[in-house]
Design an enzyme around this catalytic site. Sequence first.
Site, mmCIF file in Angstrom:
data_model
loop_
_atom_site.group_PDB
_atom_site.id
_atom_site.type_symbol
_atom_site.label_atom_id
_atom_site.label_comp_id
_atom_site.label_asym_id
_atom_site.label_seq_id
_atom_site.Cartn_x
_atom_site.Cartn_y
_atom_site.Cartn_z
ATOM 1 N N ASP A 73 0.836 -1.205 0.000
ATOM 2 C CA ASP A 73 0.000 0.000 0.000
ATOM 3 C C ASP A 73 0.869 1.252 0.000
ATOM 4 O O ASP A 73 2.044 1.196 0.360
ATOM 5 C CB ASP A 73 -0.949 0.013 1.206
ATOM 6 C CG ASP A 73 -0.205 -0.041 2.549
ATOM 7 O OD1 ASP A 73 0.762 -0.824 2.657
ATOM 8 O OD2 ASP A 73 -0.565 0.702 3.472
ATOM 9 N N GLU A 138 -0.110 -1.430 5.588
ATOM 10 C CA GLU A 138 0.918 -1.053 6.560
ATOM 11 C C GLU A 138 0.704 0.360 7.059
ATOM 12 O O GLU A 138 0.850 0.649 8.247
ATOM 13 C CB GLU A 138 2.317 -1.171 5.922
ATOM 14 C CG GLU A 138 3.471 -1.032 6.928
ATOM 15 C CD GLU A 138 3.912 0.404 7.219
ATOM 16 O OE1 GLU A 138 4.559 0.619 8.252
ATOM 17 O OE2 GLU A 138 3.603 1.309 6.438
HETATM 18 ZN ZN LIG Z 1 6.576 2.404 4.359
#
Ligand SMILES: [Zn+2]
Length: 381
Positions: A73, A138
């Site tokens: 992401d 994340e």
């Molecule tokens: Zn990162």
Amino acid sequence: MENQEKVQILKDIVAIKSVNGNEKEVAEYLSKLFKKYDIDSTFLEFEKDRDNLIVEIGNKNSEKVLAFSGHMDVVSAGNVADWTTDPFKPEIRDGKMYGRGTCDMKSGLAAMAIAMIELKEENAMFNGRLRLLATVGEEVGELGAEQLTKEGYVDDVTSMVIGEPSGYAGIVYAHKGSINFKVDSQGKNAHSSMPQLGVNAIDHLNDFYTRANQLFRSEIHTDEVLGDFIYNVTMISGGEQINSIPSEASLQGNIRTIPGYDNDVVIKKMNELIDELNQKETYHLTLTIEANKISVKSEKDSDIAKIAQQVAKKHVNVDIPMVGVSGTTDAAEFTKGKQAFPVIIFGPGNETPHQVDEYVDVDNYLEMVDIYKEMVTTYLN
Ligand SMILES: [Zn+2]
């Protein structure tokens, strides 16, 4: 693999808009690429269109399992008009590739994937296994790392490298923890000319605000590697209209924790403060912990750390120091696995993550492919 193809792979995955979602498209791209080189991969769905990817090569001759990890992401591009070129149409200017995620961290992820492919192509001898864990979400709570850890994908890992953008400035072996919290204050509306008939939610919230600032800022807590514990309220809102006693108010904040003054201690102190204030008549405060990521302090002189330093010295002739940083990573979740293992954060990049005109030096990206390969063959020798 030709350099041109390596650059194209990075361009392709940067062009996939995986802003907190749609990581499946990145996972599918990588899976197809691995397939081309006869390497199987496994998808682990987090939710619709969001899949983690797990890829493994090597053999089970030894207990050693080296994990490579990178998140798929990226954060939002912000105001696209501020970019020199389209953040999702990567462009190379003066040896730098610009685009959202070039630095954080699709270059690290691509370099790790290509290193695996080349090792396979070259029939490199391994004593153990190399496992790539490509994660979702994340940037918004390390969601994929949490899921992979819970489902046992790191239980047998003996060392881990996370390809977040360290560049050659420092190999990270420690980072602070992070807590996102919200405090809601419930009051009662009344006409502002008759406050005795209402309960002012903002007044009560302000008591928490002031007391918590005193509590967390009056003493200094420091870690020799990571620096100071940090507490900040970052958002506040309240009230309904100018001539009404407010019935609702809330604040949000972010805390950066360190070993020795960790998440559990801080959350306990916040709860005690809330309980104490709620003893007073008409106070109704509630605390919600919205993210709770622990600090990570790995071994400074682990095998994998030493190998990374030696290999980097050989390839780019730089003495890279071991450092601690403030920002959290997937390591905060991965280190909750069954057995403890050293983790380092080492990947291509610079200071431009989350910024307008984020970029990665193409040379740095290509060098990291070779550095990763030699780290693997050295660690799994
Ligand atoms: Zn990162």
